[in-house]
Design an enzyme around this catalytic site. Sequence first.
Site, mmCIF file in Angstrom:
data_model
loop_
_atom_site.group_PDB
_atom_site.id
_atom_site.type_symbol
_atom_site.label_atom_id
_atom_site.label_comp_id
_atom_site.label_asym_id
_atom_site.label_seq_id
_atom_site.Cartn_x
_atom_site.Cartn_y
_atom_site.Cartn_z
ATOM 1 N N CYS A 90 0.825 -1.203 0.000
ATOM 2 C CA CYS A 90 0.000 0.000 0.000
ATOM 3 C C CYS A 90 0.862 1.256 0.000
ATOM 4 O O CYS A 90 0.584 2.221 -0.723
ATOM 5 C CB CYS A 90 -0.941 -0.008 1.197
ATOM 6 S SG CYS A 90 -2.029 1.429 1.295
ATOM 7 N N CYS A 187 -6.346 -2.977 7.502
ATOM 8 C CA CYS A 187 -7.476 -2.047 7.484
ATOM 9 C C CYS A 187 -8.689 -2.594 6.739
ATOM 10 O O CYS A 187 -9.823 -2.241 7.070
ATOM 11 C CB CYS A 187 -7.050 -0.700 6.898
ATOM 12 S SG CYS A 187 -6.679 -0.739 5.120
#
Length: 368
Positions: A90, A187
């Site tokens: 990410c 997440c």
Amino acid sequence: MIAVAVSGGVDSLYALMTLKDRGESVMALHGRFRAVAPEEDPVPGLEENCRRLGVKLVVADLAAPFHERVVRPFAESYAAGATPNPCALCNARIKFGLLLDAALEQGADVLATGHYARRAEHPRYGVALAPAADKDKDQSYFLALTPGQRLARALFPLAGTDKAAVRAGVEARGLVAPLPKESQEICFVPGNEYRRFLELAGVRLPGPGPVVYVAGEAGDARDGAVIGVHQGLWRYTEGQRRGLGIAWSEPLYVVGKDVRHNRLLAGPAAALCQRRCTAGEVNVLVDPALWPQRLFVRIRYREKMAPARVGLVDGVDGGRLEICFDSPKSPGAPGQIAVVYDEEGIVLAGGVILASSLEADGAAAASA
């Protein structure tokens, strides 16, 4: 102008507040990476904080590319028997990839984030990625796959502070983070239930297969014996002890995976030791010609740097790291990140673990 990536957490809010109070020209940039329930949406809280600070807020919808570049590879990697590190991907592909691009499109020169990391001038390497002052929160490990030209646009306001000071500073300013709870979870995986997440991810997950014993000592007649049945290689990771469901005279650990034959390799603690590790998709942050003779490698976030010899194969960026540790250690899981450091903790290079010598040897024994 500085764009500050604001997630809704206290760290990025502190970064924004600090830069604004310093008199910098700043804007807030929130990347929307996935759909959330209204009560979990940080945007209203971010809007209030930005109003109080007198800062413009821009929301960039990156949900589709986040799914394609982070979530889908995460699921596919697990299905292939690896244990991926989505945070490192990410950072490289989204935060300092598309989100940085969005910041530049808004007229910003750099992107500031709430990472605990530091970019500092080094007498030998030039500007280098270094650990933050708060060693317990340092996140330079997760930035090791981010290209150097992207990190050149990064600013880390939390480099010299610690978590307690961050919380105290935000509170003293009268601000409230929309997402005050600090999460150690992935997440996009609800409740950290990654197995349930993978079952719903739409990827083909391999089924049960044999568990093969890998002896910790030479001459053990049980070496290579089938001792149980696993429930899918994607459910296990190297070093795992619990959840094997096999009664044995001593604790058993996952020491590797023979993905080709759908076999889980398990053995005693003595069988965990490895010396060699190979990593691909290499990202070099310091010219190898400048690397010191004494190098260190970390193959897990929460572990000490281990002294090792490191060789680069097939070029620099995008090649392979051939790592040989000075002392045996537990195996690195394919999909995790191997990071090369000097003795000061400066990040020299990073790559995605492909295999360890233990897995190769174990797979060969299991197939014999």
